[in-house]
Design a protein around this motif. Structure first.
Motif, short mmCIF file in Angstrom:
data_model
loop_
_atom_site.label_atom_id
_atom_site.label_comp_id
_atom_site.label_asym_id
_atom_site.label_seq_id
_atom_site.Cartn_x
_atom_site.Cartn_y
_atom_site.Cartn_z
N GLY A 448 0.80 -1.23 0.00
CA GLY A 448 0.00 0.00 0.00
C GLY A 448 0.82 1.27 0.00
O GLY A 448 0.29 2.37 -0.09
N GLN A 449 2.16 1.13 0.10
CA GLN A 449 3.04 2.31 0.07
C GLN A 449 2.95 2.99 -1.29
O GLN A 449 2.73 2.32 -2.32
CB GLN A 449 4.48 1.83 0.32
N GLU A 450 3.10 4.31 -1.31
CA GLU A 450 3.11 5.03 -2.59
C GLU A 450 4.48 5.64 -2.82
O GLU A 450 5.08 6.22 -1.91
CB GLU A 450 2.03 6.13 -2.58
N LEU A 451 4.98 5.48 -4.03
CA LEU A 451 6.33 5.96 -4.36
C LEU A 451 6.22 6.98 -5.49
O LEU A 451 5.58 6.72 -6.50
CB LEU A 451 7.20 4.78 -4.81
N GLY A 455 8.74 11.65 -12.90
CA GLY A 455 7.67 12.20 -13.76
C GLY A 455 6.48 12.69 -12.97
O GLY A 455 5.48 13.11 -13.55
N GLY A 456 6.54 12.58 -11.63
CA GLY A 456 5.45 13.10 -10.80
C GLY A 456 4.33 12.11 -10.53
O GLY A 456 3.33 12.45 -9.91
N LEU A 457 4.46 10.88 -11.03
CA LEU A 457 3.42 9.88 -10.80
C LEU A 457 3.59 9.23 -9.43
O LEU A 457 4.70 9.18 -8.90
CB LEU A 457 3.53 8.76 -11.84
N LYS A 458 2.50 8.70 -8.88
CA LYS A 458 2.57 7.92 -7.66
C LYS A 458 2.40 6.44 -8.04
O LYS A 458 1.41 6.07 -8.67
CB LYS A 458 1.44 8.33 -6.70
N LEU A 459 3.37 5.60 -7.67
CA LEU A 459 3.28 4.16 -7.95
C LEU A 459 2.98 3.42 -6.65
O LEU A 459 3.47 3.79 -5.58
CB LEU A 459 4.60 3.64 -8.53
N ARG A 460 2.18 2.35 -6.75
CA ARG A 460 1.78 1.60 -5.55
C ARG A 460 2.64 0.35 -5.37
O ARG A 460 3.06 -0.27 -6.33
CB ARG A 460 0.31 1.15 -5.68
N VAL A 461 2.87 0.02 -4.10
CA VAL A 461 3.63 -1.19 -3.75
C VAL A 461 2.64 -2.28 -3.36
O VAL A 461 1.72 -2.04 -2.58
CB VAL A 461 4.59 -0.93 -2.56
N PHE A 462 2.82 -3.48 -3.91
CA PHE A 462 1.99 -4.63 -3.53
C PHE A 462 2.91 -5.72 -3.00
O PHE A 462 3.87 -6.11 -3.66
CB PHE A 462 1.22 -5.17 -4.74
N VAL A 463 2.62 -6.18 -1.79
CA VAL A 463 3.42 -7.26 -1.21
C VAL A 463 2.60 -8.54 -1.25
O VAL A 463 1.49 -8.59 -0.72
CB VAL A 463 3.81 -6.94 0.25
#
Length: 636
Positions: A448-451, A455-463
């Protein structure tokens, strides 16, 4: 009979356990293992591994016995009397204990006849025949033969004193068995009290000044003889002084001083230094070298990566072994035949240069740890050539060579197969979104972390249980932690979400019938609202594969249609990388969806035609067939 057999096996098993348990040192342990392997040949027979085509023999442990290899080269098993025993004509094995004789005569018995001859010539014979208690590290005949002619001539011509001094340096004036030759110990020799340095390694190999004891523990009336594989010479300088006086190590010397490591190498210790020669430094691109030499942190890391905090003589290595460096990461120290190797490469040019506080092995290639590299250098050492080229073509070089704290998501070459890699504004934007704005370690990522990307985008982390993914791209190798930035190798090119699940379906012609069905069943809002859904989305092909009458009936019955579509919607966001061999997903309606993988992902045994169409509130996986449709409709 079977009871006897069992008892016999038990006794053998116990004797194996007992002999290994009572082994008092690593050498004793391998000697006992050799005895057990040689037992069938008769009493006191030791099985040894001999390198094919050489006279080199080793007592080995269980693991090496089954490998039948030393330094990657094949060995054959030879049997000989264990130390201290001899054959008797007509009897099996080696039943007789060798009669004890003085050291001079023992040299003859153990095959060190050259040492015996030189002892006589140097007038040492009387001393080693007489009273006293001595340990003699006696060079084998081959060891004397291997000495350069000019050294041997100088020793022998200046007969008495030089030769006597050399032989006295091989002696200690007390009896030392292999058990007392402890790792890291040193003993005053009989030559001006210069010390001899002992290493007793966990694999059972014992060395004195890096010469291997090939026939240890040959007892005599007035001491003990250990046959060694080379002539040893007195050690008086520490490793810093050795580096200081060698012109071949001038660049290393300067670098050590700049990094403030000189003092450490003057202190007492047990170091192994893989010393890069001037040539090794010259092979590095000037720009890289200047950057590292001008950066104290990177320089210290680079040099510490060449140093072990224990002494590793070349003869102690019989197979590749990971060893921790002072820099904190691991070097694989191994061997290939008589070559010593580092990380699998035969780059050692000179071995076993001994100092009072360590040993130096010269290398002709510089070892650069990840922690001294910039992103571009990390990428050049991995199988990510396509991505590296695209980052450069996208104009991102300054980020890849600079000192910003970043993390680069680098897809493997395979991830680009079948896709057009011509640089376009869209591809440039995509590559920019493969770089994150902070230096991360994958170990600290959480679900659920956002990185944020450059380029200014937010990417999600899935474990997931079997994977860690950033959007659709999952980690495919260990992190590489560079000087300022990290590199994560990923298995796919990122496809960042451009809209909701509904937006994804509307933007793709393959789903035009599905979009109509979603609207008919009143589910548009569900696919647009915030959340995390996995949609196994039937394509137009899936609709067209249904019998016409069945399809018409379905489209007219809003409740039935809603039930079927809800069975295709799973709770939670599951990208293809999170699917293991048996993964279950709970659908919004119905019992369960069974997922599996075999090169491609299957849902209820139906292959996914196109996976990981990412959305802000879920993920779409295209399927060309409806899921077990009757079960749901009948229950609906």
């Amino acid at each position: 009979v079977s009871l006897k057999m069992k008892v016999c096996v038990l006794v053998l098993g116990l004797s194996l356990v007992l002999t290994v348990c009572v082994a008092r040192s690593p050498y004793q342990a391998v000697l006992q293992h050799s005895r057990i392997r040689g037992r069938q040949q008769g009493p006191n027979v030791c099985a040894m591994q001999q390198l094919k085509g050489t006279n080199k023999k080793y007592f080995t442990n269980c693991k090496q016995w089954y490998h039948r290899k030393v330094c990657g080269k094949p060995t054959m098993i030879t049997y000989e009397c264990c130390p201290g025993y001899e054959k008797i004509p007509g009897e099996k094995g080696c039943p007789a204990a060798l009669p004890l004789v003085n050291i001079y005569n023992t040299l003859g018995v153990v095959g060190a006849s050259t040492t015996q001859m030189y002892s006589e010539r140097a007038q040492l014979k009387e001393e080693i025949e007489g009273p006293g208690s001595f340990t003699f590290f006696a060079p084998s005949n081959e060891a004397w033969a291997a000495l350069p002619t000019e050294i041997l001539d100088a020793l022998v011509s200046n007969v008495n004193i030089e030769l006597l001094n050399a032989l006295h340096y091989h002696m200690v004036s007390r009896r030392l068995t292999s058990e007392e030759l402890r790792h890291g110990s040193s003993f005053a020799s009989m030559y001006q009290d210069f010390h001899v340095h002992i290493h007793h390694y966990s694999n059972g190999i014992v060395t004195v000044n890096c010469a291997r004891l090939i026939k240890p523990d040959q007892h005599a009336t007035n001491g003990i003889v250990h046959v060694v594989d080379r002539v040893i010479t007195a050690v008086s300088n520490n490793v810093h002084m050795l580096i200081d006086v060698d012109d071949d190590l001038e660049t290393l010397r300067t670098a050590m001083a700049a990094a403030g490591l000189t003092t450490m190498l003057e202190t007492d210790g047990q170091y192994t230094i893989f010393a890069p020669t001037n040539d090794a430094f010259e092979k590095i691109p000037q720009e890289t070298l200047n950057r590292i030499l001008g950066d104290p942190v990177a320089l210290r890391d680079l040099l510490n990566y060449h140093i072990l905090n224990h002494m590793q003589c070349a003869e102690s290595i019989v197979s590749g072994t990971p060893m921790e460096t002072l820099q904190g990461t691991v070097l694989e120290v191994g061997c290939d035949g008589d070559q010593m190797t580092l990380n699998g490469k035969a780059i050692v040019t000179k071995k076993d240069q001994l100092g009072t506080n360590g040993v130096i092995h010269y290398i002709n290639e510089l070892l650069i740890p990840d922690s001294a590299k910039v992103l571009l250098e990390l990428a050049e050492d991995s199988s990510v050539a396509t991505a590296t080229k695209l980052f450069v073509e996208a104009g991102l070089s300054s980020h890849l060579t600079g000192s910003e704290a970043l993390t680069m998501l680098t897809p493997l070459d395979d991830a680009f197969k079948g896709s057009d890699t011509t640089m376009t504004p869209d591809l440039r934007k995509l590559m920019t979104n493969h770089i994150l704005k902070e230096q991360l370690s994958s170990k600290s990522l959480y679900h659920g972390q956002e990185l944020e990307t450059l380029g200014g985008l937010k990417l999600r982390v899935f474990v997931y249980r079997n994977n860690l993914c950033i959007e659709n791209a999952c980690i495919a190798a260990h992190d590489k932690m560079g000087r300022y930035a990290s590199m994560f190798t990923v298995d796919k090119v990122l496809t960042p979400p451009m809209g909701t699940v509904m937006d994804v379906l509307k933007a793709d012609d393959r789903f035009s019938l599905l979009v109509g069905a979603v609207q008919t069943s009143g589910m548009t809002e569900l696919l647009n609202q915030q959340g995390a859904l996995t949609f196994f989305a039937p394509t137009n092909d899936a609709f067209n594969a249904l019998p016409r009458a069945e399809l018409n009936q379905l489209m007219r019955n809003r409740q039935e249609l809603s039930a079927v579509l809800r069975y295709h919607l799973g709770e939670g966001l599951l990208v293809s990388g999170g699917v293991g061999s048996h993964t279950r997903v709970k659908p919004l309606q119905g019992e369960k969806l069974e997922l599996g993988r075999n090169y491609t992902v299957y849902v209820n045994k139906v292959p996914v035609a196109d996976a990981d169409l990412m959305a802000t509130n879920g993920v779409v996986h295209a399927v060309n067939k409806f899921q077990c449709f009757h079960d749901v409709t009948s229950s609906a």
